[in-house]
Design an enzyme around this catalytic site. Structure first.
Site, PDB file in Angstrom:
ATOM      1  N   SER A  22       3.706  12.340  -1.970  1.00  0.00           N
ATOM      2  CA  SER A  22       3.168  11.628  -2.803  1.00  0.00           C
ATOM      3  C   SER A  22       2.960  10.919  -4.343  1.00  0.00           C
ATOM      4  O   SER A  22       2.887   9.715  -3.831  1.00  0.00           O
ATOM      5  CB  SER A  22       5.263  11.202  -3.136  1.00  0.00           C
ATOM      6  OG  SER A  22       5.796  11.636  -4.438  1.00  0.00           O
ATOM      7  N   GLU A  23       2.316  11.440  -5.709  1.00  0.00           N
ATOM      8  CA  GLU A  23       2.171  10.348  -6.244  1.00  0.00           C
ATOM      9  C   GLU A  23       2.882   9.259  -6.579  1.00  0.00           C
ATOM     10  O   GLU A  23       1.763   8.040  -7.137  1.00  0.00           O
ATOM     11  CB  GLU A  23       1.629  11.613  -7.576  1.00  0.00           C
ATOM     12  CG  GLU A  23       2.897  12.012  -9.008  1.00  0.00           C
ATOM     13  CD  GLU A  23       2.397  13.706  -8.113  1.00  0.00           C
ATOM     14  OE1 GLU A  23       3.031  13.613  -6.825  1.00  0.00           O
ATOM     15  OE2 GLU A  23       3.249  14.139  -9.466  1.00  0.00           O
ATOM     16  N   ASN A  24       3.956   8.930  -6.705  1.00  0.00           N
ATOM     17  CA  ASN A  24       4.594   7.600  -6.869  1.00  0.00           C
ATOM     18  C   ASN A  24       4.089   7.218  -6.332  1.00  0.00           C
ATOM     19  O   ASN A  24       4.309   5.651  -6.249  1.00  0.00           O
ATOM     20  CB  ASN A  24       5.868   7.835  -7.308  1.00  0.00           C
ATOM     21  CG  ASN A  24       6.213   8.632  -6.661  1.00  0.00           C
ATOM     22  OD1 ASN A  24       6.392   9.108  -5.750  1.00  0.00           O
ATOM     23  ND2 ASN A  24       8.040   7.501  -6.108  1.00  0.00           N
ATOM     24  N   SER A  53      -2.376   5.022  -5.414  1.00  0.00           N
ATOM     25  CA  SER A  53      -2.148   6.660  -5.086  1.00  0.00           C
ATOM     26  C   SER A  53      -2.955   8.095  -5.920  1.00  0.00           C
ATOM     27  O   SER A  53      -3.530   8.527  -5.465  1.00  0.00           O
ATOM     28  CB  SER A  53      -0.762   6.918  -5.214  1.00  0.00           C
ATOM     29  OG  SER A  53      -0.366   8.197  -5.435  1.00  0.00           O
TER      30      SER A  53
END
Lengths: 224, 228, 224, 228
Positions: D48-50, D90
């Site tokens: 998840s890019e967060n 990330s």
């Protein structure tokens, strides 16, 4: 099922070939993958490029790499032997048998970080005004002269950590991480020796380097 | 009789200028000795470029962890509030201008603040840069500790560096065994001078013009056990 | 003695001025410094530049910032209100009352990281071939077109973390860190609200962001 | 009678191609549904890019942590071996080419692999990019799940995108409610087509030439509870 743990140094080093570029972690005696470096020396490969902060640490691990002229090119921040008499690598370089890129340590770290982060090049003020950047592309930002530096990547990275799990997650002890975290991101294949394999898996809180950056893990407790 | 400061006395003098709450990187050699002499009531966070903020004293014999070292490869302890990170993060901290001060050794410092400390151009040996260029460019202030002259008597404070330069125009203060000098707009301003040394004698040991501040004081340091 | 803990929001926000540039952490509801954002809204400052991943999160914290036209410029990756009807900030932008830099999220994060790391500019392949880079400086590296991006810094950063100590060391819970870690490095003054102040000090193992990057800490437990 | 795949069936079909040990980022909407349908014996790490690698199922009602969310702002759990990091790290992971695959939604995909998924050019609304451009440029492979046509019947698989492009030449596979297509050197190659749909009917719903692979198969999916 994911299982990155390998059984012996031969399996860990499989595929490393003559002419390979190899990053090696370590600062002082922390984070030096001694078992992997000795396994590299035993492979009798020629034409290697070694990328490491201080070259003397490789020589201390396994003098055969330089004594047997396995290395054609070195990228480092410290290419100086510990004694007044020149080390084998210093002699080889002076004789023109080996080429050398000498970098400021922060530029060395950032170029490797860029290599892993998909940043092909960046500007830094470090080393401007010095002999290192003569003839290099420079540019002013906000009144400050900076030099263009390109990303650094490698075929392999050799690291040392304290613990790993089968996913390749790493936990570093003390100052073991140093250049290793960035090197793992910048190499095609990252090989790590560790004191312990965690059978239960590292907790998220313990993971200093996510397993996505690690391809092989070998248990090789530190020699004291 | 004139008595130049010892190595430990120079480090002691530099340490007196460390501010409470400062984040400081100490280079190898004399600079790292300064940590022993900072006033005890000041909280100072020592940065080590291999990835420590909050380096404590060297570990007692037999109790060190070989995987926890400082930039001089010594096994160290951590102070309260310390943190550890990797080299890329450490140099981001340095380059990003977050350190208040670095104290470095030097071969030469020029009156314009140029620093030469990375290569003595030895015929047989390879080059060694390490972290000095990043520290010199990145820290908010760069102080230098060095002897005023070489063993052969040549000046180290010069009009222009003859050694390869580490960074241009960065040094703001120099502690020598004879004096404390500030670099102020291209001038070497003497702030302190050891007892018994004449202004002309200091000038003779320096290869750039000196200015003596109106408040130039005596440079004195306590006797210290650390020898020369 | 170092003590970065302040007693109330006014002390935390001291010195924030009209025209200031302010980075604000947060992704989804994680890491949003709600108490500090509301304190900012109460200061009635004009001409602010806000730098945040998704602008709707600020509006949800304190609609007064946009309703009262406190913001002149926004740098973000998501400038879209949650409803079909336009939000106040969307209307202001459409009317030309506010300017906007819209960035890919990775470029946004990397520009902030560069701002904190002393890297004035870097190249990235992201957004090449799109309308975002039209007329911008581009260059090929290894056959791939990249665009030049400059560092992003700010006067202030507002963050949320779980724990801090008097040194300013931060421990993030869950995905609280998101953009906050980089923002703390890129701002002149970083202000953090936390659930807990650790009286004993965080252990090195717990520190996600070293205190050198934090100037003020305010205890402000999360509203549930 | 022809029955296009439901949203959940499209996600199911995409999930069957997820490889054991893969690191995968799933975009919002249909892509994130795919995590529910990956074959159970495969270990897959969802990014998840967060800042999460190893996202687990959505947290049960009342048990979520609002400070632990995925890129869709849902409160999630973590799988064994998960790790958490900040956004800069990330996106370094994304941009650095470390993810094996991203599955994204799209408005349009062109036969040359161009992806348009970031802006529908609404007159009243502001722009929204998020992480899609980085994912599309950075992941080793980009797959798309989208309906074959718009609600008004316009083709989404096109010769050239009319919507603003997210990234050029990156998409290698598209899952629609009618077919599975590979993008191979500028050609749309149909690998699977739903039962009863003629090749010419599929071609009529597509705004770029289609090639039918010699091994083109039926696209079938199980009945799934997830409705349309």
């Amino acid at each position: 099922m994911i299982n990155k743990v390998v059984g012996d140094p031969a399996a860990a080093m499989a595929g490393i070939h003559a002419g390979a570029s190899i990053m090696i972690s370590g600062f002082g005696n922390a984070g030096i993958p001694g078992t992997l470096v000795r396994a590299l020396g035993a492979m009798n490969l020629t034409g290697l490029t070694l990328i490491m902060n201080a070259i003397r640490r490789i020589d201390e691990c396994d003098p055969s790499l330089f004594d047997n002229r396995r290395v054609d090119h070195v990228i480092t921040t410290a290419f100086r032997g510990p004694d007044a008499a020149p080390a084998s690598y210093e002699r080889q370089w002076k004789r023109g048998e080996m080429t050398l890129d000498i970098l400021p340590q922060g530029t060395f770290a950032e170029r490797i970080r860029a290599g892993g982060a998909g940043i092909p090049a960046f500007y830094t003020p470090t080393a401007t005004g010095t002999s290192l950047v003569e003839g290099r592309e420079q540019r002013d930002f906000n009144g400050r002269t900076c030099v263009l530096e390109e990303a650094l990547t490698a075929d392999f990275a050799l690291l040392r950590a304290q613990k790993a799990d089968r996913y390749g997650n790493l936990y570093f002890r003390g100052t073991q991480a140093n250049f290793g975290s960035a090197m793992a991101t910048a190499a095609q294949t990252t090989i790590v020796e560790v004191d312990e394999i965690s059978e239960t898996g590292l907790r998220p809180e313990e993971v200093h380097l996510p397993g996505i950056y690690v391809q092989r893990v070998l248990r090789a407790p530190r020699r004291h | 009789m004139i008595t130049p400061l010892t190595r430990h006395q120079m480090a002691w003098r530099a340490a007196q200028d460390l501010a409470d709450g400062a984040y400081v990187n100490l280079g190898l050699g004399m600079p790292v000795l300064a940590a022993n002499y900072a006033p005890a009531e000041r909280e100072i966070f020592y940065h080590s470029e291999n990835g420590v903020l909050g380096v404590g004293p060297v570990a007692p014999p037999g109790q060190g962890d070989p995987e926890l070292v400082d930039a001089g490869s010594q096994m160290v302890t951590l102070r309260d509030g310390a943190s550890i990170f990797d080299s890329a993060a450490s140099f981001a901290m340095i380059r990003g201008g977050h350190l208040d001060l670095t104290i470095l050794g030097a071969f030469q410092v020029a009156a314009n603040g140029d620093l030469a400390n990375w290569d003595a151009l030895s015929a047989d040996k390879g080059p060694l840069i390490g972290g000095a260029m990043d520290l010199a460019m990145g820290a908010k202030a760069v102080h230098v500790i060095m002897r005023h002259t070489t063993r052969r008597g040549a000046a180290r404070l010069v009009t222009e560096c003859s050694y390869p330069v580490t960074a241009r125009g960065v040094v703001s203060r120099v502690y020598t065994d004879l004096a404390v000098l500030d670099i102020d707009q291209g001038r070497l301003v003497v702030r302190e001078i050891i007892p018994g040394l004449g202004h002309d004698e200091l000038a003779a040991a320096t290869d750039a013009p000196l200015t003596f501040g109106p408040d130039c004081r005596e440079l004195t340091a306590p006797d210290l056990a650390g020898g020369i």
